[in-house]
Design a protein around this motif. Structure first.
Motif, PDB file in Angstrom:
ATOM      1  N   ASN A 163       0.825  -1.086  -0.022  1.00  0.00           N
ATOM      2  CA  ASN A 163       0.116  -0.005   0.079  1.00  0.00           C
ATOM      3  C   ASN A 163       0.882   1.338   0.108  1.00  0.00           C
ATOM      4  O   ASN A 163       0.683   2.296  -0.549  1.00  0.00           O
ATOM      5  CB  ASN A 163      -0.775   0.022   1.246  1.00  0.00           C
ATOM      6  N   PHE A 164       1.946   1.253   0.594  1.00  0.00           N
ATOM      7  CA  PHE A 164       2.815   2.397   0.907  1.00  0.00           C
ATOM      8  C   PHE A 164       3.461   2.577  -0.554  1.00  0.00           C
ATOM      9  O   PHE A 164       3.520   3.694  -0.883  1.00  0.00           O
ATOM     10  CB  PHE A 164       3.984   2.117   1.857  1.00  0.00           C
ATOM     11  N   LEU A 165       3.974   1.553  -1.189  1.00  0.00           N
ATOM     12  CA  LEU A 165       4.524   1.377  -2.486  1.00  0.00           C
ATOM     13  C   LEU A 165       3.622   1.821  -3.495  1.00  0.00           C
ATOM     14  O   LEU A 165       3.844   2.749  -4.480  1.00  0.00           O
ATOM     15  CB  LEU A 165       5.168   0.034  -2.865  1.00  0.00           C
ATOM     16  N   ARG A 166       2.431   1.506  -3.476  1.00  0.00           N
ATOM     17  CA  ARG A 166       1.222   1.936  -4.415  1.00  0.00           C
ATOM     18  C   ARG A 166       1.184   3.664  -4.159  1.00  0.00           C
ATOM     19  O   ARG A 166       0.919   4.207  -5.281  1.00  0.00           O
ATOM     20  CB  ARG A 166      -0.116   1.270  -4.139  1.00  0.00           C
ATOM     21  N   ALA A 202      10.954  -0.331  -4.270  1.00  0.00           N
ATOM     22  CA  ALA A 202      10.338  -1.403  -4.786  1.00  0.00           C
ATOM     23  C   ALA A 202      11.198  -2.640  -5.109  1.00  0.00           C
ATOM     24  O   ALA A 202      10.951  -3.829  -4.758  1.00  0.00           O
ATOM     25  CB  ALA A 202       9.696  -0.721  -6.089  1.00  0.00           C
ATOM     26  N   PRO A 203      12.708  -2.461  -5.641  1.00  0.00           N
ATOM     27  CA  PRO A 203      13.381  -3.539  -5.838  1.00  0.00           C
ATOM     28  C   PRO A 203      13.588  -4.364  -4.511  1.00  0.00           C
ATOM     29  O   PRO A 203      14.004  -5.496  -4.455  1.00  0.00           O
ATOM     30  CB  PRO A 203      14.573  -3.101  -6.325  1.00  0.00           C
ATOM     31  N   LEU A 204      13.569  -3.671  -3.269  1.00  0.00           N
ATOM     32  CA  LEU A 204      13.842  -4.484  -1.987  1.00  0.00           C
ATOM     33  C   LEU A 204      12.765  -5.482  -1.715  1.00  0.00           C
ATOM     34  O   LEU A 204      12.753  -6.313  -1.009  1.00  0.00           O
ATOM     35  CB  LEU A 204      13.961  -3.327  -1.011  1.00  0.00           C
ATOM     36  N   HIS A 205      11.564  -5.144  -2.254  1.00  0.00           N
ATOM     37  CA  HIS A 205      10.345  -6.188  -2.288  1.00  0.00           C
ATOM     38  C   HIS A 205      10.025  -6.989  -3.450  1.00  0.00           C
ATOM     39  O   HIS A 205       8.900  -7.442  -3.668  1.00  0.00           O
ATOM     40  CB  HIS A 205       9.257  -5.183  -1.666  1.00  0.00           C
TER      41      HIS A 205
END
Length: 78
Positions: free
Chosen positions: A3-6, A56-59
């Motif tokens: 949700n944070f990344l979104r 994002a790449p960390l996830h």
């Protein structure tokens, strides 16, 4: 975390250039003492302007926000 990344990848979450500018200004106001704060402010400013999300790449998600928006979908209404 999705949700944070979104939110960051959405057009509403494009506050990073402004937060970067604030860090740069804060570092410049303190003159030589906090030049590293000004340098650190360049990172969110550049990432926001280039439409990239470094978290994002960390996830396991793509670095580019356009691809990230396609995968995560729109931000749900509050």
């Amino acid at each position: 975390m999705n949700n944070f990344l979104r939110h960051i990848a959405s057009p509403d979450g494009s506050y990073r250039p402004y937060s970067g500018t604030s860090l740069i200004e804060a570092g410049l106001l303190r003159a030589r003492k906090n030049w590293c704060l000004s340098a650190l402010g360049l990172l969110p400013r550049a990432m926001g302007g280039a439409d990239l999300c470094p978290l994002a790449p960390l996830h396991g998600l793509p670095f580019e926000e356009t691809k990230l928006r396609e995968i995560l979908g729109p931000v749900p209404a509050a």
